[in-house]
Write an enzyme that holds these catalytic residues in place. Structure first.
Site, PDB file in Angstrom:
ATOM      1  N   ASP A 266     -44.683  22.798  21.048  1.00 34.13           N
ATOM      2  CA  ASP A 266     -46.041  22.281  21.213  1.00 34.13           C
ATOM      3  C   ASP A 266     -45.945  20.977  22.001  1.00 34.13           C
ATOM      4  O   ASP A 266     -45.716  19.900  21.444  1.00 34.13           O
ATOM      5  CB  ASP A 266     -46.679  22.054  19.840  1.00 34.13           C
ATOM      6  CG  ASP A 266     -48.137  21.608  19.939  1.00 34.13           C
ATOM      7  OD1 ASP A 266     -48.562  21.183  21.034  1.00 34.13           O
ATOM      8  OD2 ASP A 266     -48.847  21.678  18.915  1.00 34.13           O
ATOM      9  N   GLY A 293     -40.832  13.056   6.401  1.00 33.48           N
ATOM     10  CA  GLY A 293     -40.868  14.478   6.750  1.00 33.48           C
ATOM     11  C   GLY A 293     -40.226  14.707   8.097  1.00 33.48           C
ATOM     12  O   GLY A 293     -40.844  15.235   9.017  1.00 33.48           O
ATOM     13  N   GLU A 359     -45.148  13.022  11.422  1.00 29.84           N
ATOM     14  CA  GLU A 359     -46.040  14.072  11.930  1.00 29.84           C
ATOM     15  C   GLU A 359     -46.400  14.897  10.710  1.00 29.84           C
ATOM     16  O   GLU A 359     -45.749  15.884  10.375  1.00 29.84           O
ATOM     17  CB  GLU A 359     -45.318  14.904  12.995  1.00 29.84           C
ATOM     18  CG  GLU A 359     -46.260  15.792  13.805  1.00 29.84           C
ATOM     19  CD  GLU A 359     -46.635  17.087  13.083  1.00 29.84           C
ATOM     20  OE1 GLU A 359     -47.552  17.052  12.219  1.00 29.84           O
ATOM     21  OE2 GLU A 359     -46.016  18.113  13.375  1.00 29.84           O
ATOM     22  N   GLU A 368     -52.188  20.800   3.525  1.00 25.47           N
ATOM     23  CA  GLU A 368     -50.808  20.502   3.134  1.00 25.47           C
ATOM     24  C   GLU A 368     -50.696  19.197   2.361  1.00 25.47           C
ATOM     25  O   GLU A 368     -49.674  18.936   1.732  1.00 25.47           O
ATOM     26  CB  GLU A 368     -49.829  20.477   4.331  1.00 25.47           C
ATOM     27  CG  GLU A 368     -49.638  21.821   4.987  1.00 25.47           C
ATOM     28  CD  GLU A 368     -48.577  21.789   6.074  1.00 25.47           C
ATOM     29  OE1 GLU A 368     -47.768  20.844   6.122  1.00 25.47           O
ATOM     30  OE2 GLU A 368     -48.570  22.718   6.889  1.00 25.47           O
ATOM     31  N   HIS A 509     -50.357  24.002  18.279  1.00 27.27           N
ATOM     32  CA  HIS A 509     -49.993  24.918  17.177  1.00 27.27           C
ATOM     33  C   HIS A 509     -50.942  24.774  15.993  1.00 27.27           C
ATOM     34  O   HIS A 509     -50.950  25.626  15.097  1.00 27.27           O
ATOM     35  CB  HIS A 509     -48.548  24.680  16.752  1.00 27.27           C
ATOM     36  CG  HIS A 509     -48.345  23.485  15.865  1.00 27.27           C
ATOM     37  ND1 HIS A 509     -48.354  22.201  16.332  1.00 27.27           N
ATOM     38  CD2 HIS A 509     -48.149  23.407  14.515  1.00 27.27           C
ATOM     39  CE1 HIS A 509     -48.155  21.361  15.322  1.00 27.27           C
ATOM     40  NE2 HIS A 509     -48.024  22.070  14.209  1.00 27.27           N
TER      41      HIS A 509
END
Length: 561
Positions: A266, A293, A359, A368, A509
């Site tokens: 992406d 993350g 991100e 999420e 995405h």
């Protein structure tokens, strides 16, 4: 009687016959002595097998000369140079008979003091009648000289080869023989090189196996450390943290390479982060950075490239093991420290960071619920004056007219091979459909439903209610509402970077969140339609969301989980 100090005449020694020894007797003793010396170093006679092939020879001497000529392996010289004693020599011969190594391999093993045959098992003879086991290596000090002399006699043209060929002389049969010797020497050299190559490949293979074992051991140590940390803190987990059982499926999904490939490909996403970091190096130069993350570690590496002094990358997924390998492969492992586990549970090597990058965004931004962890990191680890990036987001809704989508998703159930299945419509229309929406389907102006300042917002702000209006751009029907978000890197940036995930922008995405209307709403150009959205976390899925929409007297409920 003679006393001490007196001069006494000592008679000359005579033979038993009373006469002086003649010259012939002296010659006989000298010949016997020579014969004794010759016998001491005389190679053993009898059939003996080659060390490196199936050939047979009539003596040990002939075999050793063959090894020296054909394999460039001077057994006596190499053993003496390595200080091999008779015990080690016997083990070496039995090792060669069993393992069939190349001459080059034996040379390498000799240079390492024969560790390969140090085990006592090699004292057992493969062939008790093997003449090579009877050869006394410790008493062969003159054997190298004798082999060199024999080699010179057997190959009178060897020393002439380079001269004849080098001068380009036409020496007749002598030159033909020299050329043959040169070709043979070249073949031997090639064989030696191939053997050395095989040895290096074998050593490299063993080294790679050891590295892989060390890597796995390190990963196991990290995993056990993370598990122990989680167990020790299990009684003090913050209220917004989720149970590990609930999280297993979520983090497992980020272990597979395919999802990371999708995100890395992406360009809108990845290049926006890259441009923000590399075009604002003043923010990163000499700073400490926390990557929440981290995934494959791409943001951590961008941070190092932008000048960060030290980066700590945290991820609960097993992808962190690949991230460690990636950092090492790119020479950045000394500046990036990887920590496996949930951010709320792990012990951090640095307690305060100048910057936090992540991100974290999901479908329609908040799916999420990873922003919760970023806000925890902000409150727990960010130094005063520091900043979290991206630092600003806008959430938008727009109306579209897409009868084809409606027909394929809803009207399909009215006639399925001649049967009605209309009860299926409700379950289909209740779900948020994540898909790409073409810009030409948009029938209203977009309306912002939420602005998020990551430096100021709280977890409680992520559940919200918003009134908004959709101004129609054309006559028609609104068949669905579409949600998306914009992302901004602003705070302290000399070069600001932004990107959108809306229908009007380059596809990402994240695509768009499509909420189909069971009953289409009429649209009239220039007319605004008042709407309301209630955005909540899913009560049964801590990372999912529940959306309630009010539009044209319809109250609709959607789930994204």
């Amino acid at each position: 009687m003679a006393t001490h100090g007196e001069n006494v005449d000592v008679p000359d020694l005579v033979s038993d016959s009373g006469s002086e020894p003649d010259c012939e007797d002296e010659v006989e003793w000298e010949e016997l002595d020579d014969d004794y010396n010759d016998e001491e170093f005389h190679p053993l006679q009898g059939t003996v097998n080659c060390l490196f092939s199936m050939e047979k020879f009539s003596s040990v001497e002939e075999l050793l000369l063959h090894c020296k000529t054909h394999y460039n392996f001077d057994l006596v010289k190499d053993c003496q140079a390595s200080g091999i004693d008779c015990i080690s020599y016997i083990k070496m011969i039995n090792f060669i008979r069993r393992k069939r190594p190349t001459p080059e391999a034996v040379k390498m093993y000799l240079s390492r003091d024969g560790l390969e045959w140090s085990d006592q098992e090699y004292m057992a003879a493969v062939d008790p009648e093997d003449l090579m086991l009877q050869f006394d290596i410790e008493s062969a000090s003159d054997f190298t000289t004798k082999m060199q002399s024999a080699d010179t006699l057997n190959n009178p043209h060897v020393n002439q080869t380079s001269t004849a060929i080098g001068n380009g002389e036409d020496g007749g049969t002598g030159d033909a023989y020299s050329e043959s010797e040169a070709v043979h020497a070249l073949i031997c050299r090639i064989q030696q090189a191939e053997g050395e190559r095989d040895i290096v490949k074998e050593e490299l293979s063993r080294a790679l196996e050891q590295i892989e074992k060390l890597k796995l051991a390190g990963q196991e140590m990290m995993l056990r450390s993370s598990e122990n940390s989680e167990k020790s803190k299990s009684k003090t987990i913050s209220p917004h943290s989720l149970s590990l059982n609930d999280e297993d499926g979520y983090f497992a999904s980020y272990t597979h390479h395919d999802i990371h490939m999708t995100m890395l490909k992406d360009k809108v996403r990845t290049e926006s982060y890259r441009d923000f970091m590399l075009k604002n190096p003043q923010l990163f130069e000499g700073k400490t950075v926390l990557d929440v993350g981290c995934g494959t570690g791409i943001l951590s590496m961008f941070a190092v490239k932008a000048g960060a002094r030290q980066v700590v990358a945290v991820d609960q997924s097993n992808i962190i093991y690949q991230a460690m390998d990636i950092a090492r492969e790119n020479g950045m492992h000394e500046k990036i420290t990887f920590v496996k586990g949930r951010l709320e549970d792990v012990n951090m090597p640095i307690q305060k960071f100048d910057l936090i990058v992540s991100e974290w965004m999901g479908y329609f931004l908040l799916f999420e619920a990873m922003l919760d962890s970023v806000l925890y990191a902000r409150d727990r680890y960010l130094s005063p004056g520091g900043c979290v990036y991206p630092d600003h987001f806008s959430m938008w809704i727009v109306g579209i007219c897409d009868p084809d989508l409606r027909n394929s998703k809803l009207e399909f159930w009215d006639d399925v091979y001649g049967f009605k299945m209309s009860c299926m419509k409700s379950s289909v229309s209740d779900e948020v459909n994540v898909r790409l929406v073409k810009d030409d389907l948009v029938i209203t102006e977009p309306s912002v439903i939420k602005d998020l300042d990551v430096m100021q917002c709280k977890v409680a702000d992520l559940d919200f209610v918003s009134d908004f209006s959709l101004k129609c751009q054309a006559d028609g029907e609104i068949t669905a509402l579409v949600g998306y978000f914009d992302t901004d890197f602003i705070c302290g940036c000399t070069t600001k970077v932004s990107f959108s995930t809306g229908p009007q922008a380059t596809p990402t995405h994240w695509e768009q969140a499509v909420m189909m209307l069971p009953t289409p709403v009429a649209a009239k150009a220039g007319v605004s339609i008042d709407c309301k959205i209630v955005y909540r976390k899913h009560p049964q899925d801590a990372r999912g969301i529940i959306i309630t929409l009010h539009i044209d007297k319809q109250k609709l409920k959607y789930s994204l989980s």
